[in-house]
Design an enzyme around this catalytic site. Structure first.
Site, PDB file in Angstrom:
ATOM      1  N   LYS A   1      76.260 -28.339  14.284  1.00 59.55           N
ATOM      2  CA  LYS A   1      75.252 -27.614  13.505  1.00 59.55           C
ATOM      3  C   LYS A   1      75.857 -27.184  12.168  1.00 59.55           C
ATOM      4  O   LYS A   1      77.067 -27.006  12.069  1.00 59.55           O
ATOM      5  CB  LYS A   1      74.818 -26.356  14.266  1.00 59.55           C
TER       6      LYS A   1
ATOM      7  N   ARG B   1      67.960 -29.676  27.150  1.00 61.35           N
ATOM      8  CA  ARG B   1      67.224 -30.543  28.086  1.00 61.35           C
ATOM      9  C   ARG B   1      68.165 -31.282  29.029  1.00 61.35           C
ATOM     10  O   ARG B   1      67.801 -31.601  30.159  1.00 61.35           O
ATOM     11  CB  ARG B   1      66.346 -31.514  27.281  1.00 61.35           C
TER      12      ARG B   1
HETATM   13  N1  BES Z   1      69.390 -24.176  20.835  1.00 62.19           N
HETATM   14  C1  BES Z   1      68.813 -25.127  19.960  1.00 62.19           C
HETATM   15  C2  BES Z   1      67.391 -24.773  19.564  1.00 62.19           C
HETATM   16  C3  BES Z   1      67.226 -23.667  18.563  1.00 62.19           C
HETATM   17  C4  BES Z   1      67.468 -23.885  17.227  1.00 62.19           C
HETATM   18  C5  BES Z   1      66.757 -22.451  18.957  1.00 62.19           C
HETATM   19  C6  BES Z   1      67.272 -22.871  16.320  1.00 62.19           C
HETATM   20  C7  BES Z   1      66.548 -21.421  18.044  1.00 62.19           C
HETATM   21  C8  BES Z   1      66.811 -21.649  16.718  1.00 62.19           C
HETATM   22  C9  BES Z   1      68.771 -26.502  20.621  1.00 62.19           C
HETATM   23  O1  BES Z   1      69.800 -26.774  21.493  1.00 62.19           O
HETATM   24  C10 BES Z   1      68.844 -27.510  19.534  1.00 62.19           C
HETATM   25  O2  BES Z   1      69.829 -27.567  18.875  1.00 62.19           O
HETATM   26  N2  BES Z   1      67.768 -28.257  19.366  1.00 62.19           N
HETATM   27  C11 BES Z   1      67.707 -29.242  18.360  1.00 62.19           C
HETATM   28  C12 BES Z   1      67.040 -30.461  18.935  1.00 62.19           C
HETATM   29  C13 BES Z   1      67.087 -31.656  18.049  1.00 62.19           C
HETATM   30  C14 BES Z   1      68.510 -32.137  17.903  1.00 62.19           C
HETATM   31  C15 BES Z   1      66.220 -32.713  18.627  1.00 62.19           C
HETATM   32  C16 BES Z   1      66.905 -28.673  17.198  1.00 62.19           C
HETATM   33  O3  BES Z   1      65.917 -27.984  17.426  1.00 62.19           O
HETATM   34  O4  BES Z   1      67.300 -28.882  16.061  1.00 62.19           O
HETATM   35 MN    MN Z   2      71.486 -27.598  20.481  1.00 60.97          MN
END
Ligand code: BES
Ligand code: MN
Ligand code: ZN
Length: 498
Positions: free
Chosen positions: A279, A353
């Protein structure tokens, strides 16, 4: 917190503070009218000179009011008389409590009320009073050294009721509200703790401690060897990069022998760096909240156990940390889930997931009547619904409806989102049974569809709490959601609501 009900008038009770309200245009609420009469017009006088107003949320505190037994009177503005609803009731009460939070108030009498609070009204009024008190008094000081300013020393809350016949419902509401507050405070604490403290093993120990505190509650914790034996390779692929040991936490509350359980599955990523699909830096600290699904379901089962509800509830929490390293899972890697289906991991940041699918498959052994997973799953959900509502997806419309309804009555709202083949096809992989991402468009829904591939034949709902589980910015912190929504859903199911 102790609660009591009373039919005595606002001016007649010798508490540290009595809370009353005035509407716009100088209309007095019942409590304010009584105080005004007893004090020969003190409230109206202050309205005239501008100290007290009906402007919503404005609060003024009078002390030593002649003819009034309470030490203080907090008068809060309620806005337009016609549009004063439950949410406003909670905000007005919070404003009054905040206004006296620096005083030495030990007992209060709350005379704020909603018109037409007959029937179940007095129950919900008391419950939301308890929840508001809990929210205002909550502090997270565990990580601060030295002296922290104490919260208000409030010990006793009086609930003004119209007639003695409302007392039982009102007290039941306060009891349920207090249990929800305990569950929420636990969920907030777990969320607010940093990831170097709140690890998968810490979550497991918390669950074990809860089991020791409640008679009908059991906790079992599985380690990585046991998960490997079960074939949970999807879950284990997420933990491959970290030195922190993963855990599968299984809790069982038995309140109704023989009945099929409601299973609550909570995402427990104690820190989500994204893994190799790292990230960006800004606000990455907030990914310590990526276990708020786990915190929410643990908080809910704590509330249920505290109330000894006649229902069976299980909690399953896959708890892992998602970090990059020389051993971490890489984009393109293919793993076999416990269900036998293979997954091409195109993005290691779509890890929630990957752990939930194995937890859902594991949960089949409980033959759930209903299974609900709760997860801070997608940023796309925050884009879709903002921070106000939890996304509700389900393979059963009735289930979705009852969850959304539980959100409304508990003032912890959700909103239905669709699932369907159109979105599921976005998850096609050239190499495995499915990919773990389906592109940017409809990201919250494709995530739900991914989980749907593991819940065939089960009565299942998915709650994406990415927008609702915590607040960013100056008020950064966990919210304790969706403990109220889930507890309400379970209270309704076991017939514990009036
Ligand atoms: N934990 C995150 C989702 C999230 C992001 C929650 C920001 C709250 C604020 C999750 O694991 C994630 O990183 N999801 C990705 C999925 C994508 C790679 C398909 C996302 O939402 O960017
Ligand atoms: Mn994630
Ligand atoms: Zn995540």
């Amino acid at each position: 917190m102790d609660y009591f009900t009373t039919t005595s008038k606002a001016s007649r009770r010798a508490v540290d503070c009595v809370i009353v309200g005035v509407y716009e245009r100088g209309k007095l609420g019942a409590g304010a009218a009584d105080i005004d009469a007893a004090s020969k017009g003190a409230i109206k006088r202050h309205i005239k000179n501008g100290d007290i107003s009906g402007h919503f949320g404005h609060c003024f505190v009078l002390t030593d009011v002649a003819g009034v037994r309470a030490t203080r009177v907090a008068i809060v503005g309620l806005g337009k008389a016609g549009s004063f609803d439950l949410t406003k009731y909670r905000r007005a009460l919070a404003a009054a409590l905040n206004a006296i939070s620096r005083s030495k108030t030990r007992q209060i009498l709350n005379c704020l009320t909603l018109e037409n609070t007959n029937g179940a009204g007095s129950y919900y009024l008391a419950r939301h009073t308890a929840q508001t008190v809990g929210d205002v008094l909550y502090r997270f000081t565990e990580m601060k050294s030295g002296k922290t300013p104490p919260a208000m020393p409030l010990k006793k809350v009086g609930l003004a009721i119209a007639k003695p016949g409302d007392a039982a419902k009102s007290m039941r509401g306060a009891e349920h509200g207090s249990a929800i507050v305990s569950g929420m405070s636990l969920a907030k604490d777990l969320g607010n703790l940093p990831a170097n403290v709140c690890t998968p093993s810490y979550l497991a120990r918390t669950a074990q401690k809860l089991a020791r505190e409640h008679k009908n509650l059991q906790t079992r914790v599985l380690n990585e060897t046991e998960m490997k034996r079960l074939g949970m390779h999807s879950l284990l692929s997420v933990t491959a990069g970290t030195k922190e040991a993963a855990r599968l936490i299984v809790m069982q509350y038995k309140g109704k022998p023989g009945q099929k359980p409601v299973v609550l599955v909570g995402k427990g990523v104690t820190f989500d760096s994204g893994g190799i699909s790292l990230k960006p830096g800004p606000a990455m600290d907030e990914m310590k909240f990526d276990m708020c699904g786990a915190a929410g379901v643990i908080g809910t089962i704590a509330a249920v156990a505290g109330l000894k509800l006649p229902i069976n509830v299980n909690v399953v929490v896959p708890a892992v940390e998602n970090l990059p390293s020389g051993r971490a899972t890489k984009p393109g890697d293919i793993v076999k889930s416990m269900s036998g289906q293979t997954i091409e991991i195109l993005n290691t940041d779509a890890e929630g997931r990957l752990i939930l699918c194995d937890a859902l498959t594991y949960s089949r052994r409980f033959k759930p009547d209903t299974i609900i997973d709760v997860a801070t799953l997608t940023g796309a959900c925050v884009v879709a619904l903002g921070h106000h509502r939890t996304a509700v997806m389900s393979n059963n419309d009735d289930l979705s409806k009852s969850i959304v309804a539980a959100g409304v009555s508990s003032d912890d709202c959700g909103w239905p989102m669709p699932l369907g083949e159109e979105w599921a096809t976005q998850l096609k992989s050239n190499f495995a049974d499915m990919a773990n991402v389906g592109g940017r468009d409809g990201g919250a829904i494709t995530a739900g569809c991914f989980l749907g591939k593991f819940t065939d034949g089960m009565n299942w709902a998915h709650l994406d709490i990415a927008g609702t589980a915590w607040k960013s910015g100056k008020q950064k912190g966990a919210t304790g959601r969706p403990v109220p929504m889930l507890t309400e859903f379970l209270l309704a199911r076991c017939g514990a609501l009036p």
